[in-house]
Design a protein around this motif. Structure first.
Motif, short mmCIF file in Angstrom:
data_model
loop_
_atom_site.label_atom_id
_atom_site.label_comp_id
_atom_site.label_asym_id
_atom_site.label_seq_id
_atom_site.Cartn_x
_atom_site.Cartn_y
_atom_site.Cartn_z
N ALA A 203 -6.16 1.46 -44.59
CA ALA A 203 -7.01 0.41 -45.01
C ALA A 203 -7.30 0.35 -46.78
CB ALA A 203 -8.52 0.49 -44.45
N ASP A 204 -6.66 1.63 -47.23
CA ASP A 204 -6.65 1.45 -48.66
C ASP A 204 -5.55 2.42 -49.18
OD1 ASP A 204 -7.81 3.91 -48.59
OD2 ASP A 204 -9.70 3.54 -49.58
N ALA A 205 -5.48 2.61 -50.45
CA ALA A 205 -4.13 3.40 -50.80
C ALA A 205 -4.36 4.98 -50.37
CB ALA A 205 -3.91 3.45 -52.25
N ALA A 206 -5.69 5.31 -50.66
CA ALA A 206 -5.91 6.80 -50.10
C ALA A 206 -5.62 7.08 -48.72
CB ALA A 206 -7.39 7.33 -50.58
N ALA A 207 -5.99 6.05 -48.04
CA ALA A 207 -5.85 6.35 -46.59
C ALA A 207 -4.28 6.33 -46.21
CB ALA A 207 -6.34 5.04 -45.72
N VAL A 220 -3.95 16.90 -42.77
CA VAL A 220 -5.01 16.41 -43.95
C VAL A 220 -6.39 16.55 -43.39
CG1 VAL A 220 -5.39 14.11 -45.14
CG2 VAL A 220 -3.20 14.51 -44.28
N GLN A 221 -7.30 16.94 -44.18
CA GLN A 221 -8.56 17.37 -43.97
C GLN A 221 -9.30 16.03 -44.62
OE1 GLN A 221 -10.12 19.40 -42.13
NE2 GLN A 221 -8.84 21.34 -41.88
N GLU A 222 -10.53 15.51 -43.90
CA GLU A 222 -11.24 14.34 -44.55
C GLU A 222 -12.39 14.93 -45.03
OE1 GLU A 222 -11.76 10.04 -42.82
OE2 GLU A 222 -12.90 11.42 -41.87
N PRO A 224 -16.35 14.37 -46.75
CA PRO A 224 -17.49 13.45 -46.53
C PRO A 224 -17.22 12.23 -47.19
CG PRO A 224 -18.27 15.49 -46.91
CD PRO A 224 -16.97 15.75 -47.08
N GLU A 225 -16.79 12.05 -48.46
CA GLU A 225 -16.84 10.91 -49.22
C GLU A 225 -15.64 10.07 -48.60
OE1 GLU A 225 -16.50 14.09 -50.69
OE2 GLU A 225 -18.67 13.95 -51.38
N GLU A 226 -14.51 10.77 -48.26
CA GLU A 226 -13.55 9.90 -47.36
C GLU A 226 -13.83 9.34 -46.15
OE1 GLU A 226 -9.85 12.25 -49.39
OE2 GLU A 226 -10.35 12.98 -47.70
N ALA A 227 -14.78 10.01 -45.28
CA ALA A 227 -15.21 9.59 -44.17
C ALA A 227 -16.09 8.56 -44.31
CB ALA A 227 -15.78 10.60 -43.69
N ALA A 228 -17.01 8.44 -45.54
CA ALA A 228 -17.72 7.36 -45.65
C ALA A 228 -17.04 6.08 -46.09
CB ALA A 228 -18.75 7.59 -46.81
N ARG A 229 -16.01 6.12 -46.82
CA ARG A 229 -15.16 5.13 -47.21
C ARG A 229 -14.34 4.56 -46.09
NH1 ARG A 229 -13.62 2.03 -51.08
NH2 ARG A 229 -11.31 1.30 -51.24
#
Ligand code: B12
Length: 290
Positions: A203-207, A220-222, A224-229
């Motif tokens: 969905a975005d570059a980080a994903a 890859v561990q997610e 909390p900020e990544e989970a929110a995004r």
């Protein structure tokens, strides 16, 4: 004496400069952030991407014309050129090779460029074919560079339908077992990725980076900020799919489901302004059928 650096107001200036297409101010505020050791990803995620969201929304509502979008895009690109070396800095062994490009008929390249920078930053070797790429160009480059992944970007509903042509070409070239195809771009969803037989969607570059790493067998561990995004982007995707439905009842029901995910993202601490914009767009959509 130099004025004291204030991150929040510098990000606000950067945000407004991109929306207003003021490239010199965008560049100087990015430089200010870099000089004050703000992480490159924070500059992009907090200052630059939300600004392009606003530009997109104004374009959609006919408040911005192509010319205004172009000057905003130029300000965004000039700012991105400054963060590029920071995003791409890595001393690690290459994780794999990725060929990226925007598909045939599509000239949008900001998101694809960002994906390329972030992949390089994560330790991938990246070959960027640019825009308007036909299936054969991905295949030729993948063979030439012994690539592991092909990344397709599309920003138009009329060009994302080219994805299956590339997926098929990969199989026809005998690369099916070796090369994974990943897809992304604003109108693209996980559903569409599944339908066209892609190996993954970001969905975005980080994903996209997390996906590419997983495809190379890296765990890859997610955070909390990544989970929110991720939830915020999921809510956007669900809403995007909902508004393409034909029946008002289905549009309303699916929009409400998307709202549930957006509220979950807000509880997890996702970007407030982005959530607010999404909820307002949902309110407008639901109000049309009441
Ligand atoms: C900037 C822009 C332009 C610029 C492009 C400049 C450039 N060099 O890229 C210009 C002015 C040229 C332009 C032209 C057009 N545009 Co335009 N444009 C936009 C706009 C406002 C922003 C796109 C952008 O850069 N976003 C910022 C980046 C960072 O986000 P992104 O691209 O989505 O990328 C992120 C993710 O999607 C993901 N990602 C992207 N690719 C990939 C690939 C992989 C593998 C992965 C894992 C992830 C991934 O990671 C990125 C980073 O996080 C969007 C609105 C929007 N909200 O998307 C409209 C938009 C895409 N454009 C639109 C339209 C209609 C057009 C035109 C047809 C307008 C016209 N009448 O001429 C033309 C088409 C030209 C063409 N043939 O391509 C529509 C598309 C509607 C649709 N659903 O089909 C949009 C959605 C605007 C709207 N709301 O109506 N556009």
């Amino acid at each position: 004496m130099a004025a004291e650096f204030d991150f929040a107001s510098t990000v606000q200036i950067l945000h407004e400069a991109i929306i207003g297409g003021d490239a010199p101010t965008a560049v100087s505020s990015v430089q200010d952030c870099i000089d004050n050791e703000i992480d490159a990803k924070v500059i992009v995620n907090d200052g630059m991407l939300p600004a392009m969201d606003v530009v997109g929304e104004r374009f959609r509502r006919n408040e911005y014309y192509v010319h205004e979008v172009l000057v905003s895009a130029r300000a965004m690109k000039m700012g991105m050129a400054l963060v590029q070396p920071l995003l791409a800095a890595t001393g690690a062994e290459p994780l794999g090779t990725v060929v990226i490009g925007t598909v045939r008929g599509d000239l949008h390249d900001i998101g694809k460029n960002l994906l390329g920078m972030m992949l390089e930053g994560a330790g991938f070797v990246v070959y960027d074919l640019g825009i308007d790429c036909d299936a054969q160009s991905y295949i030729d480059k993948a063979i030439e560079t012994d690539a592991n992944i092909i990344g397709l970007s599309a920003l138009l509903t009329t060009t994302m339908i080219y994805f299956p042509t590339v997926v098929q070409a990969v199989k026809d070239a005998g690369l099916g077992d070796k090369v994974s195809v990943i897809v992304g771009g604003a109108p693209v969803t996980q559903d569409w990725a599944n339908e066209v037989g892609a190996h993954g969607y970001g969905a975005d570059a980080a994903a996209g980076v997390a996906l590419a790493k997983r495809l190379m067998g890296v765990e890859v561990q997610e955070t909390p900020e990544e989970a929110a995004r991720r939830l915020l982007l999921e809510a956007r995707d669900l809403f995007e799919v909902a508004i393409r439905r034909e029946s008002p009842q289905q549009i309303t029901e699916e929009t409400e489901a998307a709202r549930g995910v957006a509220l979950e993202a807000r509880d997890m601490g996702a970007d407030d302004a982005a959530i607010q914009r999404l909820l307002e767009a949902m309110d407008r959509e639901v109000a049309r059928y009441q």
